[in-house]
Each structure stands twice: as C-alpha cells, then as structure tokens.
Design a protein around this motif. Structure first.
Motif, PDB file in Angstrom:
ATOM      1  N   ILE A 218       7.966  12.741  -4.892  1.00 56.21           N
ATOM      2  CA  ILE A 218       6.990  11.844  -5.593  1.00 56.21           C
ATOM      3  C   ILE A 218       7.194  10.008  -4.562  1.00 56.21           C
ATOM      4  N   ALA A 219       8.153  10.017  -4.962  1.00 55.08           N
ATOM      5  CA  ALA A 219       8.971   8.224  -4.681  1.00 55.08           C
ATOM      6  C   ALA A 219       8.189   8.423  -3.746  1.00 55.08           C
ATOM      7  N   ALA A 220       8.013   8.936  -2.494  1.00 54.62           N
ATOM      8  CA  ALA A 220       6.781   8.267  -1.437  1.00 54.62           C
ATOM      9  C   ALA A 220       5.432   8.230  -1.832  1.00 54.62           C
ATOM     10  N   MET A 221       5.038   9.475  -2.407  1.00 48.96           N
ATOM     11  CA  MET A 221       3.320   9.163  -2.722  1.00 48.96           C
ATOM     12  C   MET A 221       2.976   7.673  -4.288  1.00 48.96           C
ATOM     13  N   ARG A 222       4.102   7.560  -5.051  1.00 50.85           N
ATOM     14  CA  ARG A 222       4.255   6.386  -5.351  1.00 50.85           C
ATOM     15  C   ARG A 222       4.128   5.245  -4.632  1.00 50.85           C
ATOM     16  N   GLU A 223       4.584   4.870  -3.174  1.00 52.10           N
ATOM     17  CA  GLU A 223       4.799   3.942  -2.361  1.00 52.10           C
ATOM     18  C   GLU A 223       2.610   3.936  -2.605  1.00 52.10           C
ATOM     19  N   VAL A 224       2.185   5.366  -2.173  1.00 50.70           N
ATOM     20  CA  VAL A 224       0.663   5.246  -1.482  1.00 50.70           C
ATOM     21  C   VAL A 224      -0.326   4.737  -2.354  1.00 50.70           C
ATOM     22  N   ILE A 225       0.021   5.083  -4.270  1.00 52.07           N
ATOM     23  CA  ILE A 225       0.141   4.459  -5.682  1.00 52.07           C
ATOM     24  C   ILE A 225      -0.473   2.636  -5.577  1.00 52.07           C
ATOM     25  N   ALA A 226       0.959   2.277  -4.958  1.00 50.24           N
ATOM     26  CA  ALA A 226       1.282   0.521  -4.537  1.00 50.24           C
ATOM     27  C   ALA A 226      -0.110   0.026  -3.986  1.00 50.24           C
ATOM     28  N   LEU A 227      -0.396   1.048  -2.374  1.00 52.60           N
ATOM     29  CA  LEU A 227      -1.242   0.719  -1.437  1.00 52.60           C
ATOM     30  C   LEU A 227      -2.284   0.511  -1.711  1.00 52.60           C
ATOM     31  N   GLU A 229      -3.874  -0.377  -4.166  1.00 54.19           N
ATOM     32  CA  GLU A 229      -4.942  -0.938  -5.404  1.00 54.19           C
ATOM     33  C   GLU A 229      -4.718  -2.087  -4.401  1.00 54.19           C
ATOM     34  N   TYR A 230      -4.462  -2.144  -3.339  1.00 52.89           N
ATOM     35  CA  TYR A 230      -5.368  -3.556  -2.115  1.00 52.89           C
ATOM     36  C   TYR A 230      -6.033  -2.805  -1.595  1.00 52.89           C
ATOM     37  N   GLU A 231      -6.800  -1.528  -1.532  1.00 53.06           N
ATOM     38  CA  GLU A 231      -7.769  -1.392  -1.038  1.00 53.06           C
ATOM     39  C   GLU A 231      -8.675  -0.593  -1.949  1.00 53.06           C
ATOM     40  N   GLY A 232      -8.282  -1.403  -3.255  1.00 54.58           N
ATOM     41  CA  GLY A 232      -9.783  -1.563  -3.899  1.00 54.58           C
ATOM     42  C   GLY A 232      -9.673   0.243  -4.128  1.00 54.58           C
ATOM     43  N   ILE A 233      -8.496   0.862  -4.301  1.00 54.06           N
ATOM     44  CA  ILE A 233      -8.834   2.457  -4.919  1.00 54.06           C
ATOM     45  C   ILE A 233      -8.923   3.077  -6.007  1.00 54.06           C
ATOM     46  N   HIS A 234      -7.415   2.318  -6.400  1.00 54.60           N
ATOM     47  CA  HIS A 234      -6.973   2.221  -7.400  1.00 54.60           C
ATOM     48  C   HIS A 234      -6.400   3.537  -8.177  1.00 54.60           C
ATOM     49  N   LEU A 235      -5.778   3.934  -7.198  1.00 55.60           N
ATOM     50  CA  LEU A 235      -4.742   5.557  -8.156  1.00 55.60           C
ATOM     51  C   LEU A 235      -3.943   5.465  -8.833  1.00 55.60           C
ATOM     52  N   THR A 236      -3.425   6.327  -9.569  1.00 60.12           N
ATOM     53  CA  THR A 236      -2.440   6.140 -10.829  1.00 60.12           C
ATOM     54  C   THR A 236      -1.757   7.045 -10.931  1.00 60.12           C
ATOM     55  N   GLU A 237      -1.228   7.397 -12.037  1.00 56.69           N
ATOM     56  CA  GLU A 237       0.371   8.254 -12.047  1.00 56.69           C
ATOM     57  C   GLU A 237      -0.575  10.013 -12.711  1.00 56.69           C
ATOM     58  N   ALA A 238      -1.662   9.434 -13.100  1.00 59.04           N
ATOM     59  CA  ALA A 238      -2.778  10.801 -13.377  1.00 59.04           C
ATOM     60  C   ALA A 238      -3.054  11.232 -12.443  1.00 59.04           C
ATOM     61  N   ASP A 239      -3.672  10.679 -11.750  1.00 57.75           N
ATOM     62  CA  ASP A 239      -3.749  10.946  -9.815  1.00 57.75           C
ATOM     63  C   ASP A 239      -2.752  11.500  -9.570  1.00 57.75           C
ATOM     64  N   LEU A 240      -1.397  11.255  -9.682  1.00 55.66           N
ATOM     65  CA  LEU A 240      -0.333  11.799  -9.407  1.00 55.66           C
ATOM     66  C   LEU A 240       0.024  13.227  -9.526  1.00 55.66           C
ATOM     67  N   ASN A 241      -0.105  13.289 -11.178  1.00 56.29           N
ATOM     68  CA  ASN A 241      -0.284  14.582 -11.494  1.00 56.29           C
ATOM     69  C   ASN A 241      -1.547  15.120 -10.957  1.00 56.29           C
ATOM     70  N   TYR A 242      -2.035  15.071 -11.324  1.00 61.55           N
ATOM     71  CA  TYR A 242      -3.176  15.894 -10.489  1.00 61.55           C
ATOM     72  C   TYR A 242      -2.988  16.846  -9.070  1.00 61.55           C
ATOM     73  N   TRP A 243      -3.120  16.116  -8.228  1.00 57.39           N
ATOM     74  CA  TRP A 243      -2.314  16.234  -7.120  1.00 57.39           C
ATOM     75  C   TRP A 243      -0.275  17.242  -6.868  1.00 57.39           C
TER      76      TRP A 243
END
Length: 305
Positions: A218-227, A229-243
């Motif tokens: 989960i920590a590795a996935m959250r690093e992708v969430i942070a990135l 934002e800079y790519e204009g994709i805007h993943l969230t914790e809801a997306d993490l929970n879906y996967w």
C-alpha cells in the motif's frame, strides 16, 4: 465492421488464457497465434495446457502472408514489445483494431508510433489469477479486459465493435470512458502487488491479510498516487481501495507475474514498475523511498542469476 479474424502475439499467461477461451468459440483458422518457427515447433511437440486441457491453437510465423486481423491483441512481456511490433506487420491494415494487455502505462504509445494512435485502444487486463509454470497455465479467475478510447468521455465505433465481438464470444470485458485513469490505477496496483509479492517470496494471500507485506504494498501504491497528481491523472484513496477490492477476489495461492519470474530466475519487469516510479519521482522532485527499496531488492536478487 464485424470482427472475424483475430491475432494474438505472446503466449504467456494472458496469451494462453485469452487464446484458449477464443479458440473454443471461433473457427480454428480465424484465430492466429504468432510465434517464430522454433517456438511453434516447441508448442507442437510439448503442447500448451490451460487448466489441464490441451490447447488447440493455429500457429503462424511472422513471415507468413495472411489476411490482416480485424483485432490484434498484444500479450507479450514489455521487453519483447519492439520485436513483437515487427512480427505483426503482416496482420495489420487500415481497419485493424489493436489492444495491448501489457503492464505499465507506455505500451499503447509505443505501438501507436508504428501503426497509428487511432488504431490502438487503451486496455487493462485485471482480476485474473493465472499462474504459468512451463507450458501449463492454471487459474481460478479469468478476470476481464477493460478497454476504451484514448480520449476520455467518448465511445468510438472501434470500441463498440470490440464490445460486440466480446459479447458474442462470451469474453469477460468492460468498457471504460476514462481509460487514462484506469491505466494508472492498474499501474499503481502492479507497482504494489507485483513487486511486494516478489520481494516477500510469497503469494496473493500474503498481501490480502494484514501485515508487513500488505503495508509495504500500500505504501508503494501511495507513492504512485502522489505522482499521478503531477501527471494530471489525480488518483485518490478511493482508487486505491477499488484496486484492493479487485485484489481481494484473487486466489490466495496465486501470484503475479513478477513473483513467477523471480522464482524461475528470469529477469523481471522491475524497470517498468519501480523504475518508472523512480524516474517520475526524480522528474517531479518527489521522494519515493518504498519503491527505491523494492527496486534495489529486486535488482539484488537478479544480480545473483
């Protein structure tokens, strides 16, 4: 257009999984599996099995002349993509629709440089727990292909055409009109689960329950969430929970491709996962320590081969 001729390149886990399903529902000559002569001879001599059943595939070499494919599916590993692009050229014309089931977030762009971006749909393979050992594939859940247009919010005739074909073939699928976010979501999952299971030398069960492995994932996935934002994709914790909910459906005894590669002492797709995260982190000056540790550990394992 009605899809009648289908070509698959790459007879790994997904190639066998998709090919076996379609082969039971299509005329044999209409489903072509591309491989070089040496591989074809090996497949014919040793056979290919899916859940204990011998697959009956129609093999063609890259040089054989044939009718172009209505649908072309890439199921190779990332390191084999450029070679595969050259191998499928006899199967592509102006009407061919292309799907890439590769991991990562770049294969569609790479394929599009050769054949044109308008022919390539974004797609994600998810929910399967297939394990391939030698020439034998086993799985409990076939999962599905999720696909859609590269541009969000539309549904092209190509998407409708593929959906109609999969409907006819009873092939599990879903159409998504926001495929850029879906691609990044699957990338986030792969960054977490593929690398963590490989490093912990375990299986899906290990990261489905609470503990160090799941926390690392989960920590590795959250690093992708942070990135993202800079790519204009805007993943969230809801997306993490879906996967994570997708992950929860998989057989606990199954394992992702990277773990299978490490077990077999094959070089993995770590550059595609942590390698990409580290590169993006450097570009955006974002710290990615969890992926750095996973990257270093996997590289250390591979250095012993």
């Amino acid at each position: 257009m009605e899809i009648k001729k289908v070509t698959i390149i790459g007879l790994g886990a997904l190639g066998i999984l998709f090919g076996n399903h379609l082969a039971k529902r299509m005329p044999k000559d209409d489903l072509r599996i591309i491989a070089d002569e040496k591989r074809i001879q090996k497949y014919k001599n040793e056979h290919v099995y899916c859940n204990g059943e011998k697959c009956d595939f129609h093999y063609v070499t890259p040089d054989e002349t044939c009718e172009p494919a209505d649908l072309l599916i890439f199921t190779v590993k990332y390191e084999g993509l450029h070679e595969a692009i050259q191998a499928v050229k006899n199967h592509v014309d102006e009407n061919t629709i292309i799907l890439s089931a590769l991991n990562g977030i770049t294969s569609e762009t790479i394929i599009g440089r050769t054949f044109g971006r308008d022919r390539v749909l974004f797609s994600v393979a998810q929910g399967m727990d297939a394990v391939k050992v030698g020439n034998k594939l086993t799985y409990d859940h076939m999962g599905m292909l999720v696909f859609g247009d590269q541009k969000s919010g539309i549904m092209s005739e190509s998407v409708k055409c593929v959906a109609a074909f999969f409907e006819k073939m009873d092939f599990p699928y879903q159409v998504d009109t926001k495929m850029d976010k879906r691609l990044w979501g699957k990338f986030m999952l792969n960054v977490g689960v593929n690398q963590t299971v490989a490093v912990f030398n375990s299986n899906y069960g290990e990261i489905q329950r609470e503990g160090e492995a799941r926390e690392t994932m989960i920590a590795a996935m959250r690093e992708v969430i942070a990135l993202s934002e800079y790519e204009g994709i805007h993943l969230t914790e809801a997306d993490l929970n879906y996967w994570l909910s997708v992950l929860a459906t998989l057989s606990p005894d199954g394992k992702p491709s990277m773990a299978q590669d490490v077990e077999a002492r094959r070089y993995s797709e770590v550059e595609l996962f942590a390698g990409t995260v580290l590169e993006l982190g450097e570009n955006y000056h974002i710290s990615t320590p969890v992926n750095k540790k996973l990257y270093d550990t996997i590289k250390s394992i591979e250095s012993s081969y």
